[in-house]
Design a protein around this motif. Structure first.
Motif, short mmCIF file in Angstrom:
data_model
loop_
_atom_site.label_atom_id
_atom_site.label_comp_id
_atom_site.label_asym_id
_atom_site.label_seq_id
_atom_site.Cartn_x
_atom_site.Cartn_y
_atom_site.Cartn_z
N LEU A 1 -1.66 -31.74 16.37
CA LEU A 1 -1.53 -32.83 15.41
C LEU A 1 -0.53 -33.81 15.98
CD1 LEU A 1 -2.31 -33.75 12.50
CD2 LEU A 1 -0.23 -32.59 11.74
N PHE A 2 -0.81 -35.10 15.81
CA PHE A 2 0.03 -36.15 16.38
C PHE A 2 0.48 -37.13 15.31
CE2 PHE A 2 -3.13 -34.73 19.47
CZ PHE A 2 -2.30 -34.25 20.47
N HIS B 1 0.52 -37.55 24.89
CA HIS B 1 0.38 -36.11 25.09
C HIS B 1 -0.65 -35.81 26.17
CE1 HIS B 1 0.00 -31.84 24.21
NE2 HIS B 1 -1.31 -32.02 24.10
N MET B 2 -1.78 -36.48 26.11
CA MET B 2 -2.85 -36.24 27.08
C MET B 2 -2.48 -36.66 28.50
SD MET B 2 -5.01 -34.56 25.42
CE MET B 2 -6.21 -34.45 26.73
N LYS B 3 -1.45 -37.48 28.62
CA LYS B 3 -0.98 -37.92 29.94
C LYS B 3 0.34 -37.26 30.31
CE LYS B 3 -3.19 -42.41 29.44
NZ LYS B 3 -2.99 -43.84 29.18
N GLY B 4 0.82 -36.35 29.46
CA GLY B 4 2.14 -35.77 29.64
C GLY B 4 2.17 -34.50 30.47
N ALA C 1 -5.49 -35.85 15.18
CA ALA C 1 -5.49 -34.47 15.67
C ALA C 1 -6.33 -34.36 16.93
CB ALA C 1 -6.03 -33.53 14.59
N GLY C 2 -6.32 -33.16 17.47
CA GLY C 2 -7.16 -32.85 18.61
C GLY C 2 -7.51 -31.37 18.58
N VAL C 3 -8.73 -31.05 19.00
CA VAL C 3 -9.18 -29.67 19.09
C VAL C 3 -9.90 -29.53 20.43
CG1 VAL C 3 -10.66 -27.89 18.08
CG2 VAL C 3 -9.51 -29.54 16.59
N ALA D 1 -0.94 -43.34 19.63
CA ALA D 1 -0.12 -43.48 20.84
C ALA D 1 0.46 -42.13 21.26
CB ALA D 1 0.99 -44.50 20.62
N ALA D 2 0.86 -41.32 20.28
CA ALA D 2 1.40 -39.99 20.59
C ALA D 2 0.32 -39.10 21.19
CB ALA D 2 1.99 -39.36 19.34
N ARG D 3 -0.91 -39.20 20.67
CA ARG D 3 -2.00 -38.40 21.23
C ARG D 3 -2.27 -38.82 22.67
NH1 ARG D 3 -7.40 -37.64 17.91
NH2 ARG D 3 -7.50 -39.90 18.06
#
Length: 101
Positions: A57-58, A67-70, A5-7, A62-64
Motif C-alpha cells: 500500500l502506498f 518504490h518500483m524504482k527503489g 496499492a500493488g499486488v 509517486a510513492a508507488r
C-alpha cells in the motif's frame, strides 16, 4: 488511508516457494526506509506452496513509482527471477474496502 496499492503474485519453480518467500522478505529492510510505503506484506500460500504474493500500500502514485524504482525492487529483481517458473505480473491496484491500516 491511501487507495494506491500493488499486488504481485509470484509462481516459484516446483519446491522453491519458501525460497521465493524468503528472498522477497529479505527486501524488508529497504522497504522500512520508504516513508511512502505504510504497508508491505509477503504472503506464502497454504493452498499452493509454490505461490507467493507481495501486497503493498502506498501513500500516493509517486510513492508507488518510487518504490518500483527503489532498493527493495532492485534487490527483488536481482534475486528472485531465477527461482520463478514464470515471469510475475505486477498488478497496480486500488483499495476498494479494508479494515485496519
Amino acid at each position: 488511508m491511501s487507495k494506491i496499492a500493488g499486488v504481485i503474485p509470484f509462481k516459484a519453480k516446483p519446491g522453491q516457494g519458501a525460497d521465493v518467500a524468503q528472498a522477497l522478505a529479505d527486501a524488508l529492510p529497504h522497504v522500512e526506509k520508504e516513508t511512502g510505503t505504510p504497508l508491505w506484506m509477503v504472503l506464502h500460500s497454504e493452498v499452493d506452496p509454490d505461490c507467493v504474493f507481495l501486497v503493498d500500500l502506498f501513500t500516493d502514485e509517486a510513492a508507488r513509482e518510487a518504490h518500483m524504482k527503489g532498493d527493495a525492487a532492485a534487490q527483488i529483481f536481482a534475486t528472485v527471477p531465477d527461482l520463478l517458473a514464470e515471469e510475475p505480473v505486477i498488478h497496480p491496484a486500488k483499495t476498494i474496502a479494508h479494515k485496519g491500516i
